[in-house]
Design an enzyme around this catalytic site. Structure first.
Site, PDB file in Angstrom:
ATOM      1  N   GLY A  98      14.265 -47.899  -6.250  1.00 20.25           N
ATOM      2  CA  GLY A  98      13.324 -47.031  -6.938  1.00 20.25           C
ATOM      3  C   GLY A  98      12.703 -46.049  -5.980  1.00 20.25           C
ATOM      4  O   GLY A  98      13.287 -45.741  -4.932  1.00 20.25           O
ATOM      5  N   GLY A 119      11.023 -45.000  -3.156  1.00 20.23           N
ATOM      6  CA  GLY A 119      10.763 -45.761  -1.937  1.00 20.23           C
ATOM      7  C   GLY A 119       9.336 -45.704  -1.457  1.00 20.23           C
ATOM      8  O   GLY A 119       8.789 -46.714  -0.979  1.00 20.23           O
ATOM      9  N   THR A 143      20.458 -46.811  -5.582  1.00 21.88           N
ATOM     10  CA  THR A 143      20.564 -47.748  -4.471  1.00 21.88           C
ATOM     11  C   THR A 143      21.261 -49.045  -4.896  1.00 21.88           C
ATOM     12  O   THR A 143      21.226 -49.399  -6.068  1.00 21.88           O
ATOM     13  CB  THR A 143      19.122 -48.051  -4.023  1.00 21.88           C
ATOM     14  N   ARG A 174      13.763 -38.257   6.353  1.00 19.26           N
ATOM     15  CA  ARG A 174      12.957 -39.130   5.477  1.00 19.26           C
ATOM     16  C   ARG A 174      13.620 -40.514   5.369  1.00 19.26           C
ATOM     17  O   ARG A 174      14.819 -40.626   5.145  1.00 19.26           O
ATOM     18  CB  ARG A 174      12.836 -38.490   4.106  1.00 19.26           C
ATOM     19  N   VAL A 175      12.845 -41.550   5.543  1.00 18.59           N
ATOM     20  CA  VAL A 175      13.360 -42.918   5.392  1.00 18.59           C
ATOM     21  C   VAL A 175      12.607 -43.562   4.237  1.00 18.59           C
ATOM     22  O   VAL A 175      11.376 -43.441   4.155  1.00 18.59           O
ATOM     23  CB  VAL A 175      13.155 -43.730   6.689  1.00 18.59           C
ATOM     24  N   GLY A 176      13.338 -44.234   3.356  1.00 20.61           N
ATOM     25  CA  GLY A 176      12.707 -44.891   2.209  1.00 20.61           C
ATOM     26  C   GLY A 176      12.395 -46.352   2.496  1.00 20.61           C
ATOM     27  O   GLY A 176      12.318 -46.789   3.647  1.00 20.61           O
TER      28      GLY A 176
HETATM   29  N1  ASP Z   1      14.618 -46.811  -2.830  1.00 21.78           N
HETATM   30  C1  ASP Z   1      15.484 -45.727  -2.434  1.00 21.78           C
HETATM   31  C2  ASP Z   1      14.722 -44.782  -1.567  1.00 21.78           C
HETATM   32  O1  ASP Z   1      13.594 -44.465  -1.871  1.00 21.78           O
HETATM   33  C3  ASP Z   1      16.065 -44.959  -3.565  1.00 21.78           C
HETATM   34  C4  ASP Z   1      16.717 -45.758  -4.645  1.00 21.78           C
HETATM   35  O2  ASP Z   1      16.378 -46.920  -4.871  1.00 21.78           O
HETATM   36  O3  ASP Z   1      17.605 -45.205  -5.296  1.00 21.78           O
HETATM   37  O4  ASP Z   1      15.275 -44.289  -0.609  1.00 21.78           O
END
Ligand code: ASP
Length: 312
Positions: free
Chosen positions: A233, A235, A181, A209-211
């Site tokens: 990280g 999510g 991200t 799915r939503v993070g």
């Molecule tokens: N935080 C993001 C998610 O869970 C993933 C990431 O940080 O790479 O969608």
């Protein structure tokens, strides 16, 4: 009075990289983060608002296939791109967020449009896409996103019947994925704060799915009275800990600075959910801090207008 000493931080994801991968990719990541910081510095020096600067920085990162956002977004279980993004202005807590969007090179630009429109804070899926069309925002075909590396990564995740964050190679047993991200936080010369985060989410994630990234208070937060935060990280961990707002609350209620509040936030994340990932934080005095519970986080900063620093 303006304090000319602006601050800026950007990240390109937290995760666990083995040494070979770090060596192979290190120069490219370092150069990409350095370029974004240099661009942000130019904008901040000429007096641009923090919210404009974080949008511009995140757009550059979304355009770079090295990162899991925009062009380089990872693929979901259906082999498709579903992106999430959010942006927040610390001046008045104005915010915009989109989730489950596709065919947009720069999801953060759509989130920013919502922020400026002062209507709904968040739009998802087809409603968000309809809003993008109404705003005349350019859409691109699937070919723009379906990069060979992302297709291979999806196959790897499917074979292991798992979801993956974007940067994990030789991960410890309790870390199953890579994180990539992107995000930016800034304090401008007028003393205002802003934050933005954008992601393709997890490799092989469930459809719909939503993070944390588009959720105000979880993956992104900015308030001139406290701090600006962007997270990366796993999510689900960040959502359950409402990590960005938790860090801001430590600044607000305990008078902590960015470093102390970040440490308190990371302690809480680990203690309560063994959370995996990291944050970048700038407090209202322009102090910069980063914290992560993974082995690595790709990030860089300019603190009080000083030399840029990049860390992988
Ligand atoms: N935080 C993001 C998610 O869970 C993933 C990431 O940080 O790479 O969608």
């Amino acid at each position: 009075m303006d304090d000319r000493r602006f601050s800026l931080m950007v990240h390109g994801g937290a995760g666990t990289l083995d040494d070979a991968r770090q060596r192979a990719m290190g120069d490219a990541w370092r150069a990409a983060i350095g370029t974004v910081l240099a661009h942000g510095r130019r904008l901040l020096e000429r007096g641009d608002c923090a919210v404009e600067v974080v949008e511009a920085c995140v757009m550059l990162l979304e355009d770079d296939p090295l990162f899991n956002a925009g062009r380089g977004s990872v693929l979901n279980e259906a082999g498709a791109v579903e992106m999430d993004a959010a942006i927040m202005d610390g001046r008045d807590l104005a915010a915009g967020a989109v989730a489950g969007v596709h065919h947009l090179p720069n999801p953060v630009a759509l989130a920013s449009r919502l922020l400026r429109d002062n209507g709904p804070v968040m739009l998802v899926g087809e409603g968000a896409m309809r809003f993008a069309a109404q705003c005349g925002i350019t859409q691109v075909s699937d070919d723009y996103f379906l990069l060979a590396e992302r297709l291979a990564q999806l196959e790897q995740a499917r074979a292991g019947q798992t979801t993956m964050l974007d940067h994990v190679e030789a991960a410890p047993a309790d870390e199953t994925g890579k994180y990539g991200t992107v995000g930016a936080v800034a304090r401008d010369i007028h003393g205002h704060l802003a934050a933005a985060t954008s992601t393709g989410g997890l490799v092989n994630k469930r459809l719909g799915r939503v993070g944390d990234s588009p959720l105000i208070g979880a993956g992104v937060y900015a308030d001139d009275e406290t701090c600006a935060v962007s997270a990366t990280g796993h999510g689900e961990d960040f959502m359950r800990c409402v990590i960005a707002k938790t860090i801001a609350d430590h600044v607000d209620m305990q008078g902590l600075d960015a470093r102390q509040a970040t440490r308190a936030g990371m302690d809480y994340l680990l203690r309560r959910v063994r959370g995996r990932g990291g944050v970048i934080v700038i407090d209202h005095h322009g102090n910069c801090a980063s914290g992560f519970t993974t082995r690595n986080m790709i990030h860089g900063w300019i603190e009080h207008g000083a030399e840029a620093v990049v860390r992988l």
